[in-house]
Design a protein around this motif. Structure first.
Motif, PDB file in Angstrom:
ATOM      1  N   UNK A 132       0.874  -1.098  -0.014  1.00 24.26           N
ATOM      2  CA  UNK A 132      -0.057   0.082  -0.034  1.00 24.26           C
ATOM      3  C   UNK A 132       0.818   1.288   0.111  1.00 24.26           C
ATOM      4  N   UNK A 133       2.241   1.154   0.037  1.00 28.37           N
ATOM      5  CA  UNK A 133       3.032   2.201   0.154  1.00 28.37           C
ATOM      6  C   UNK A 133       3.226   2.858  -1.155  1.00 28.37           C
ATOM      7  N   UNK A 154      -1.258   6.294   3.701  1.00 29.73           N
ATOM      8  CA  UNK A 154      -0.651   7.508   4.054  1.00 29.73           C
ATOM      9  C   UNK A 154       0.838   7.116   4.639  1.00 29.73           C
ATOM     10  N   UNK A 155       1.714   8.122   4.555  1.00 32.58           N
ATOM     11  CA  UNK A 155       3.216   8.089   5.222  1.00 32.58           C
ATOM     12  C   UNK A 155       2.710   8.553   6.663  1.00 32.58           C
ATOM     13  N   UNK A 156       3.209   7.691   7.834  1.00 31.32           N
ATOM     14  CA  UNK A 156       3.146   8.047   9.100  1.00 31.32           C
ATOM     15  C   UNK A 156       4.303   7.862   9.895  1.00 31.32           C
ATOM     16  N   UNK A 157       4.717   8.965  10.559  1.00 31.39           N
ATOM     17  CA  UNK A 157       5.833   9.065  11.479  1.00 31.39           C
ATOM     18  C   UNK A 157       5.440   8.807  13.136  1.00 31.39           C
ATOM     19  N   UNK A 179      -0.864   2.230   6.713  1.00 30.84           N
ATOM     20  CA  UNK A 179       0.055   3.528   6.550  1.00 30.84           C
ATOM     21  C   UNK A 179       1.209   2.801   6.404  1.00 30.84           C
ATOM     22  N   UNK A 180       2.180   3.676   5.991  1.00 30.92           N
ATOM     23  CA  UNK A 180       3.646   3.090   5.709  1.00 30.92           C
ATOM     24  C   UNK A 180       4.471   4.055   6.969  1.00 30.92           C
ATOM     25  N   UNK A 181       4.632   3.275   7.971  1.00 30.62           N
ATOM     26  CA  UNK A 181       5.068   3.650   9.039  1.00 30.62           C
ATOM     27  C   UNK A 181       6.620   3.942   9.337  1.00 30.62           C
ATOM     28  N   UNK A 182       7.108   5.199   9.855  1.00 31.17           N
ATOM     29  CA  UNK A 182       8.453   5.063  10.333  1.00 31.17           C
ATOM     30  C   UNK A 182       8.436   5.555  11.751  1.00 31.17           C
TER      31      UNK A 182
END
Lengths: 364, 364
Positions: free
Chosen positions: A264-265, B232-235, B256-259
């Motif tokens: 999903x990225x 979504x990109x999540x930090x 989400x794409x998590x960092x």
């Protein structure tokens, strides 16, 4: 020469999930859920599978990459590192036998007759023999019942000469893997897949009894190649329970700043190209192109994907998730496929089984 | 006006760990470990604490940010959302009582007389009463033994009218929190801190019985504010077992794409400024400046940091990890402190306790 499958991937990435309608459904699920929090279990609807698939769109990169025409990367020789670990384990097993007259034992449960599973199991048992460990197999027919499987599991569980139990996956569809893994004793869970071991791996200040073999092997490859992890940016591609998830948790325990990339990225290359360490476990051949990688990065390629190759005796050969030919011109070190992560998995299984026997006999 | 502590942070960030020598020791540990894999437990030496501290270096940002002079962000009103959830839970408890004559019960174990813990416990018990749940308290002296604590725990554990057990943390130093949490029944672990619940939260295809209250509240705030998470990109800033870790696992479950940013992260602002969603749980006042945030991002601020303020009756007031005055000019939505995440934690505790009672009575 690039293999056939690789060429077709070259034309088609960036990949996307096969259907975007599922993502929209999930968004609707989110909205639905927000109205219903106290009436529905919170996560069920969101557990949709990762579905790495190519899109017909052409390849666009909006960032350049320093790509030399020469191969500059060091090749991380997983086979030789694994051999060295296995040899050390062999010495330890001998020392245990001489000191207390005991050796570690591994119990393997195998259901059905999948050719690939048979090969894996045979290799694991041969590896046990080679280092002086005992191995036991419970071979069950494809149509066996849950009770038969649980009985085999319980037999190994109470057997003090068995220190590690391994249920060869995948199981036939009529058996629920989760249900089976839940009754496996965490003290003999040498695969590290029991949720209590995974929880203890995730949580700070805690220690799992076992770390899953493949990601444990990835970290060993980094450490033994002199790659520092503390403070590095790491990207993990894929989030399976077996590799991606525990690899991200392990890298974080080593104080890397971890980003997890999955199907999903959006623009995954923007994340991977900022990473000092890239661990790929997506199962998609040549997913990661040279442009996805930061010059000087270190790449651990867990992918093992068969691609047609008439020049090979078997008609196919194995390639990784990373386009090796491109990556070796960009990165500072990379694992080959085969001969990189693969041999480490069995070495780590032996290491976990030895650890378990050490704990059982309080042998230091 | 910026509070005093905030001003001093403004001068001193970017923060770093208090001592860099510890990082070097860890690197040496890595090398040592690589030679010793089969002789030492693999992760112990790496479990060094996050130590968020400022460095004397001045502030450098190499990227611009669109910062308007007006406040443009929507304020996510946690108090009103939590009130609505509590009101829904109250209705459900009444329905349960009318249908089966039972109500959910929460057992709270409180050791010692910490003023802050007493306030938290009082608030939780009052919240139970307000929605019609029962609450029970086991109050133990500061010097109580492990056995006394385990006995109190066991009493709640076998009591069918108690559906959730909460051990108010922190415990006095002579009691090992991990040891206590390990014997807590996962079926009554309404805080979601048992490793088996955390493991099941981390693993795909599995469901924890309970999700930790504060991160569960963060996700609810996002969903109920109409913020999509999928893709979504999540930090996530901070990686505590209580907030950062489960928040990152939850965001990932929502695709989400998590960092994960922590005290060892170099240039954390480079990661946060690419994120669509930022969840901060570092416990460092005003750590996240306007420049750290992407225009239009959504910020969930879990930080609750007391700073001196003589104009307040108590002599201090609470501020978050995010420099609110700057952030509201950059982001599209943000939670205030107080009144953002805080009220959600108790609402989620009630939600978890209700879920547990529902399971116990098979009440749908």
């Amino acid at each position: 020469m690039m293999p056939r499958v690789a060429m077709s991937w070259r034309m088609r990435i960036p990949w996307r999930r096969r259907s975007s309608s599922r993502a929209l459904n999930t968004l609707n699920d989110d909205a639905h859920r927000s109205r219903q929090i106290i009436l529905s279990p919170p996560l069920v609807s969101l557990d949709i599978p990762d579905d790495w698939a190519p899109s017909p769109h052409s390849l666009h990169f909006d960032f350049p990459v320093n790509c030399s025409h020469e191969r500059t990367a060091a090749i991380i020789d997983g086979k030789s590192i694994a051999d060295q670990i296995r040899s050390n384990i062999g010495s330890e097993v001998r020392r245990m036998k001489e000191s207390i007259g005991m050796v570690p034992g591994l119990g393997v449960i195998m259901v059905g007759q999948r050719k690939d599973s048979e090969t894996y199991v045979r290799n694991k048992m041969m590896a046990c023999e080679e280092v002086g460990m005992k191995s036991y197999i419970a071979q069950l027919p494809d149509h066996c019942t849950k009770d038969q499987l649980l009985k085999a599991l319980s037999k190994f569980d109470v057997d003090p000469s068995v220190h590690g139990i391994l249920v060869q996956l995948p199981l036939p569809q009529h058996l629920d893997e989760r249900e089976i893994m839940d009754v496996l004793s965490p003290e003999k869970d040498v695969d590290g897949f029991h949720p209590i071991n995974m929880g203890n791996l995730a949580m700070r200040g805690r220690e799992p009894l076992f770390i899953p073999c493949t990601p444990k092997g990835c970290i060993e490859l980094l450490l033994r190649s002199g790659v520092g992890i503390v403070g590095k940016k790491a990207a993990v591609i894929g989030r399976s329970n077996i590799v991606g998830l525990p690899a991200s948790l392990l890298l974080q325990r080593h104080h890397a700043t971890v980003s997890i990339v999955h199907a999903f990225t959006k623009n995954p290359e923007h994340i991977t190209s900022g990473a000092d360490i890239v661990v790929t476990a997506a199962g998609v051949p040549n997913l990661v192109r040279g442009n996805w990688l930061k010059p000087g990065a270190v790449v651990i390629d867990v992918g093992t994907n068969p691609v047609e190759d008439p020049s090979c005796e078997r008609g196919y050969r194995l390639i990784g998730d990373v386009c090796y030919e491109e990556a070796v011109r960009v990165v500072s070190a990379i694992t080959p496929v085969p001969g990189g992560v693969g041999p480490m998995t069995i070495a780590m299984l032996l290491s976990n089984t030895l650890d378990s026997a050490r704990r059982a006999y309080a042998f230091t």
